[in-house]
Write an enzyme that holds these catalytic residues in place. Structure first.
Site, PDB file in Angstrom:
ATOM      1  N   SER A 132       6.906 -16.108 -13.029  1.00 14.14           N
ATOM      2  CA  SER A 132       6.031 -17.001 -14.022  1.00 14.14           C
ATOM      3  C   SER A 132       5.622 -16.238 -15.275  1.00 14.14           C
ATOM      4  O   SER A 132       5.055 -15.218 -15.373  1.00 14.14           O
ATOM      5  CB  SER A 132       4.660 -17.052 -13.580  1.00 14.14           C
ATOM      6  OG  SER A 132       4.813 -17.878 -12.023  1.00 14.14           O
ATOM      7  N   LEU A 133       6.596 -16.489 -16.462  1.00 18.46           N
ATOM      8  CA  LEU A 133       6.868 -15.551 -17.440  1.00 18.46           C
ATOM      9  C   LEU A 133       5.997 -15.845 -18.461  1.00 18.46           C
ATOM     10  O   LEU A 133       4.904 -15.157 -18.953  1.00 18.46           O
ATOM     11  CB  LEU A 133       8.216 -15.695 -18.049  1.00 18.46           C
ATOM     12  CG  LEU A 133       8.448 -14.658 -18.883  1.00 18.46           C
ATOM     13  CD1 LEU A 133       8.383 -13.333 -18.345  1.00 18.46           C
ATOM     14  CD2 LEU A 133       9.734 -14.919 -19.844  1.00 18.46           C
ATOM     15  N   HIS A 134       5.576 -16.958 -18.969  1.00 21.59           N
ATOM     16  CA  HIS A 134       4.915 -17.851 -19.938  1.00 21.59           C
ATOM     17  C   HIS A 134       4.612 -17.265 -21.297  1.00 21.59           C
ATOM     18  O   HIS A 134       4.270 -17.555 -22.288  1.00 21.59           O
ATOM     19  CB  HIS A 134       3.213 -17.875 -19.242  1.00 21.59           C
ATOM     20  CG  HIS A 134       3.311 -18.506 -18.098  1.00 21.59           C
ATOM     21  ND1 HIS A 134       3.733 -19.807 -17.960  1.00 21.59           N
ATOM     22  CD2 HIS A 134       2.485 -17.985 -16.899  1.00 21.59           C
ATOM     23  CE1 HIS A 134       3.442 -20.010 -16.646  1.00 21.59           C
ATOM     24  NE2 HIS A 134       2.701 -19.223 -16.192  1.00 21.59           N
ATOM     25  N   GLY A 155      -2.463 -16.961  -4.564  1.00 25.60           N
ATOM     26  CA  GLY A 155      -1.954 -15.611  -4.136  1.00 25.60           C
ATOM     27  C   GLY A 155      -0.816 -15.242  -5.028  1.00 25.60           C
ATOM     28  O   GLY A 155      -0.088 -16.065  -5.531  1.00 25.60           O
ATOM     29  N   GLU A 156      -0.731 -13.823  -4.843  1.00 22.78           N
ATOM     30  CA  GLU A 156       0.469 -13.266  -5.417  1.00 22.78           C
ATOM     31  C   GLU A 156       1.361 -12.813  -4.407  1.00 22.78           C
ATOM     32  O   GLU A 156       1.018 -11.762  -3.718  1.00 22.78           O
ATOM     33  CB  GLU A 156       0.036 -12.247  -6.207  1.00 22.78           C
ATOM     34  CG  GLU A 156       1.166 -11.307  -7.021  1.00 22.78           C
ATOM     35  CD  GLU A 156       2.336 -11.999  -7.500  1.00 22.78           C
ATOM     36  OE1 GLU A 156       2.382 -12.867  -8.394  1.00 22.78           O
ATOM     37  OE2 GLU A 156       3.643 -11.663  -6.751  1.00 22.78           O
ATOM     38  N   SER A 171       7.692 -16.997  -5.732  1.00 25.67           N
ATOM     39  CA  SER A 171       7.349 -17.239  -7.275  1.00 25.67           C
ATOM     40  C   SER A 171       6.518 -15.926  -7.562  1.00 25.67           C
ATOM     41  O   SER A 171       5.434 -15.924  -6.738  1.00 25.67           O
ATOM     42  CB  SER A 171       6.693 -18.438  -7.684  1.00 25.67           C
ATOM     43  OG  SER A 171       6.102 -18.499  -9.048  1.00 25.67           O
ATOM     44  N   CYS A 227      -5.397 -19.808 -14.835  1.00 24.19           N
ATOM     45  CA  CYS A 227      -5.266 -20.360 -13.314  1.00 24.19           C
ATOM     46  C   CYS A 227      -6.657 -20.274 -12.564  1.00 24.19           C
ATOM     47  O   CYS A 227      -7.493 -19.318 -12.782  1.00 24.19           O
ATOM     48  CB  CYS A 227      -4.303 -19.427 -12.523  1.00 24.19           C
ATOM     49  SG  CYS A 227      -4.052 -19.940 -10.860  1.00 24.19           S
ATOM     50  N   CYS A 269      -0.003 -27.308  -9.999  1.00 21.91           N
ATOM     51  CA  CYS A 269       0.149 -25.670 -10.388  1.00 21.91           C
ATOM     52  C   CYS A 269      -1.289 -25.133 -10.989  1.00 21.91           C
ATOM     53  O   CYS A 269      -1.833 -25.609 -11.894  1.00 21.91           O
ATOM     54  CB  CYS A 269       1.054 -25.473 -11.230  1.00 21.91           C
ATOM     55  SG  CYS A 269       2.834 -25.692 -10.744  1.00 21.91           S
ATOM     56  N   ASN A 294      -2.100 -27.757 -16.562  1.00 24.19           N
ATOM     57  CA  ASN A 294      -3.140 -28.748 -15.710  1.00 24.19           C
ATOM     58  C   ASN A 294      -4.307 -27.796 -16.108  1.00 24.19           C
ATOM     59  O   ASN A 294      -4.429 -27.056 -15.701  1.00 24.19           O
ATOM     60  CB  ASN A 294      -2.743 -28.530 -14.346  1.00 24.19           C
ATOM     61  CG  ASN A 294      -1.519 -29.077 -13.834  1.00 24.19           C
ATOM     62  OD1 ASN A 294      -0.966 -30.161 -14.237  1.00 24.19           O
ATOM     63  ND2 ASN A 294      -0.462 -28.201 -13.208  1.00 24.19           N
ATOM     64  N   CYS A 327       4.251 -26.169  -0.708  1.00 18.99           N
ATOM     65  CA  CYS A 327       3.945 -25.158  -1.581  1.00 18.99           C
ATOM     66  C   CYS A 327       3.112 -24.272  -0.829  1.00 18.99           C
ATOM     67  O   CYS A 327       1.589 -24.881  -0.472  1.00 18.99           O
ATOM     68  CB  CYS A 327       3.403 -25.831  -2.832  1.00 18.99           C
ATOM     69  SG  CYS A 327       2.590 -24.640  -4.145  1.00 18.99           S
ATOM     70  N   GLU A 334      -5.429 -23.391   0.405  1.00 19.64           N
ATOM     71  CA  GLU A 334      -4.791 -24.772   0.313  1.00 19.64           C
ATOM     72  C   GLU A 334      -3.005 -24.450   0.534  1.00 19.64           C
ATOM     73  O   GLU A 334      -2.536 -23.671   0.006  1.00 19.64           O
ATOM     74  CB  GLU A 334      -5.162 -25.158  -1.084  1.00 19.64           C
ATOM     75  CG  GLU A 334      -6.708 -25.489  -0.960  1.00 19.64           C
ATOM     76  CD  GLU A 334      -7.394 -26.072  -2.438  1.00 19.64           C
ATOM     77  OE1 GLU A 334      -8.315 -26.622  -2.217  1.00 19.64           O
ATOM     78  OE2 GLU A 334      -6.842 -25.766  -3.384  1.00 19.64           O
ATOM     79  N   CYS A 371      -6.701 -14.676  -5.181  1.00 22.75           N
ATOM     80  CA  CYS A 371      -5.708 -13.938  -5.668  1.00 22.75           C
ATOM     81  C   CYS A 371      -5.989 -12.485  -6.376  1.00 22.75           C
ATOM     82  O   CYS A 371      -6.824 -12.349  -6.787  1.00 22.75           O
ATOM     83  CB  CYS A 371      -5.068 -14.758  -6.670  1.00 22.75           C
ATOM     84  SG  CYS A 371      -3.424 -14.300  -7.512  1.00 22.75           S
ATOM     85  N   CYS A 381      -4.792 -14.206 -14.304  1.00 20.00           N
ATOM     86  CA  CYS A 381      -4.144 -15.025 -15.309  1.00 20.00           C
ATOM     87  C   CYS A 381      -5.256 -15.936 -15.790  1.00 20.00           C
ATOM     88  O   CYS A 381      -6.081 -16.643 -14.785  1.00 20.00           O
ATOM     89  CB  CYS A 381      -3.034 -15.792 -14.623  1.00 20.00           C
ATOM     90  SG  CYS A 381      -1.940 -14.860 -13.913  1.00 20.00           S
TER      91      CYS A 381
HETATM   92  N1  SAH Z   1       1.192 -15.478  -8.029  1.00 17.68           N
HETATM   93  C1  SAH Z   1       2.353 -16.358  -8.280  1.00 17.68           C
HETATM   94  C2  SAH Z   1       2.360 -17.592  -7.093  1.00 17.68           C
HETATM   95  C3  SAH Z   1       1.698 -18.645  -7.805  1.00 17.68           C
HETATM   96  S1  SAH Z   1       2.597 -19.813  -8.597  1.00 17.68           S
HETATM   97  C4  SAH Z   1       2.944 -16.437  -9.665  1.00 17.68           C
HETATM   98  O1  SAH Z   1       2.028 -16.351 -10.706  1.00 17.68           O
HETATM   99  O2  SAH Z   1       4.195 -17.001  -9.767  1.00 17.68           O
HETATM  100  C5  SAH Z   1       1.701 -20.944  -9.597  1.00 17.68           C
HETATM  101  C6  SAH Z   1       2.301 -21.272 -10.729  1.00 17.68           C
HETATM  102  O3  SAH Z   1       1.488 -22.075 -11.581  1.00 17.68           O
HETATM  103  C7  SAH Z   1       2.567 -20.118 -11.651  1.00 17.68           C
HETATM  104  O4  SAH Z   1       4.106 -20.074 -12.154  1.00 17.68           O
HETATM  105  C8  SAH Z   1       1.261 -20.131 -12.538  1.00 17.68           C
HETATM  106  O5  SAH Z   1       1.707 -19.336 -13.635  1.00 17.68           O
HETATM  107  C9  SAH Z   1       1.311 -21.570 -12.822  1.00 17.68           C
HETATM  108  N2  SAH Z   1       0.041 -21.952 -13.302  1.00 17.68           N
HETATM  109  C10 SAH Z   1      -1.184 -21.314 -12.860  1.00 17.68           C
HETATM  110  N3  SAH Z   1      -2.007 -21.984 -13.723  1.00 17.68           N
HETATM  111  C11 SAH Z   1      -1.851 -23.242 -14.286  1.00 17.68           C
HETATM  112  C12 SAH Z   1      -2.147 -24.398 -14.941  1.00 17.68           C
HETATM  113  N4  SAH Z   1      -3.634 -24.275 -14.950  1.00 17.68           N
HETATM  114  N5  SAH Z   1      -1.529 -25.322 -15.303  1.00 17.68           N
HETATM  115  C13 SAH Z   1       0.040 -25.011 -14.933  1.00 17.68           C
HETATM  116  N6  SAH Z   1       0.553 -23.873 -14.520  1.00 17.68           N
HETATM  117  C14 SAH Z   1      -0.209 -23.269 -13.970  1.00 17.68           C
END
Ligand code: SAH
Length: 346
Positions: A220-222, A165-166, A197, A121, A339, A296, A107, A94, A114, A118
């Site tokens: 994507s730190l979190h 994907g990463e 990203s 996700c 996202c 989300n 995007c 997608e 992937c 995570c």
């Molecule tokens: N693998 C790469 C590219 C994906 S980017 C990465 O992790 O950066 C997708 C972004 O959406 C990342 O920042 C991820 O952490 C975030 N994400 C994943 N699931 C999500 C969700 N359910 N709600 C909000 N953000 C989310």
């Protein structure tokens, strides 16, 4: 019919020039074909109208042009467009077009499924099937550029590698695609308008810095606490924060470019003062800005968006430390285009 012909877009311009020389033709013919394949995104040899019939037949007999097809397209109430993109082997990825008042952002996906795991996700629940080829990444951008012109009367302005994907687990192909996207012989976009990203693969961040790439980096730190990050992004056990920090310092030293951190705040997971303090400390290692992303929901409620007080507390402490923070509202939620929601549901 199964074909063993080679995908012509796997060839470099040099390869194409060599091909024609070997056929007793001029090397320049390779340039013409290259222009059709990339700048003009031709999907058939017949459409290459400045080539002779014989040349087109020669190409037809030796090569195929693998290309994507937009299988279904959904439009959100907020203008966001999601494409389910069919690849030449039938797999689907997608990509999303996100319009705002001043930009349209594509995007794009870099893998089918992937490599990472995570917990929050939706894409992580799909098995990683394969890496996308450079042309499959490029074609997503071309498709979105066309849609942007069609629906919003303006070309695409930005690209984020935040789809499925990463990207750093498919580094070579992503770099080849970006080379084509930024080349005047491709789409001629400025690399400053492109953001890759990553969840944070330290070795590859250092490699990007060594390769002197010109696009932007988002991580994507979190969480800036290993135990917390391990629990929500298990690959962090292999690539702990200390290694990530060192890689980011290396990136900054080499490129002099700020890093963006993507950060979702979840209730009871990373919404305490301890989490905030750790994040603020992490933000001081290298110049950065922060994007707080709305969560989300993807299913059962293991993860819930933190209260607005908790988010305000993050913003307060970051700003107090002179760190730029943006709070990003989700776009395209009604069509599962936000996202972390990309999971080939449509
Ligand atoms: N693998 C790469 C590219 C994906 S980017 C990465 O992790 O950066 C997708 C972004 O959406 C990342 O920042 C991820 O952490 C975030 N994400 C994943 N699931 C999500 C969700 N359910 N709600 C909000 N953000 C989310």
């Amino acid at each position: 019919m199964a074909t063993t012909k080679k995908d012509i877009r796997a060839l470099s311009k040099e390869d194409l020039r060599d091909f024609f020389v070997k056929q007793g033709d001029k090397a320049f013919r390779g340039n013409q074909v290259y222009e059709w394949l990339w700048q003009k995104s031709a999907y058939t040899f017949e459409s290459m109208t400045n080539l002779s019939k014989e040349t087109r037949e020669l190409l037809q007999n030796n090569f195929v042009i693998n290309h994507i097809e937009v299988d279904t397209m959904q439009r959100s109430k907020d203008g966001t467009v999601k494409n389910a993109v069919k690849l030449h082997d039938g797999l689907i990825v997608e990509s999303v077009l996100i319009p705002t008042a001043t930009r349209t952002t594509a995007c794009v996906s870099s893998q089918v499924g992937c490599s990472l795991d995570c917990k929050f996700c939706a894409t992580a629940r799909l098995k990683r099937m394969r890496n996308l080829n450079p042309d499959e990444i490029y074609d997503q951008v071309v498709a979105i550029d066309r849609e942007s012109k069609l629906y919003f009367n303006r070309p695409l302005s930005n690209i984020v590698f935040m789809g499925m994907g990463e990207p750093l687990m498919n580094y070579n192909n992503v770099i080849k695609a970006i080379d084509k996207i930024t080349s005047p012989e491709g789409l001629g976009m400025s690399p400053k308008r492109i953001t890759l990203s990553t969840s944070g693969v330290p070795k590859m961040i250092k490699k990007m810095a060594d390769d002197d790439v010109k696009f932007n980096l988002a991580v994507s730190l979190h969480s800036a606490i290993d135990e917390v990050r391990n629990s929500i992004m298990p690959f962090n056990e292999t690539f702990p924060l200390q290694d990530l920090k060192e890689a980011l310092e290396y990136w900054y030293m080499k490129t002099n470019r700020k890093i963006s951190y993507e950060y979702v705040v979840w209730k009871d997971i990373n919404d305490s003062q301890k989490d905030i303090d750790a994040f603020v400390k992490f933000c001081k290692y290298v110049p950065c800005k922060v994007n707080i992303i709305e969560y989300n929901p993807i299913d059962d409620g293991d993860f819930q968006q933190a209260s607005s007080d908790a988010i305000d507390n993050y913003i307060y402490h970051l700003e107090k430390n002179r760190i730029v923070v943006n709070v990003r509202r989700s776009r395209g939620k009604d069509i599962d285009a936000a996202c972390g929601q990309l999971a080939n549901k449509s």
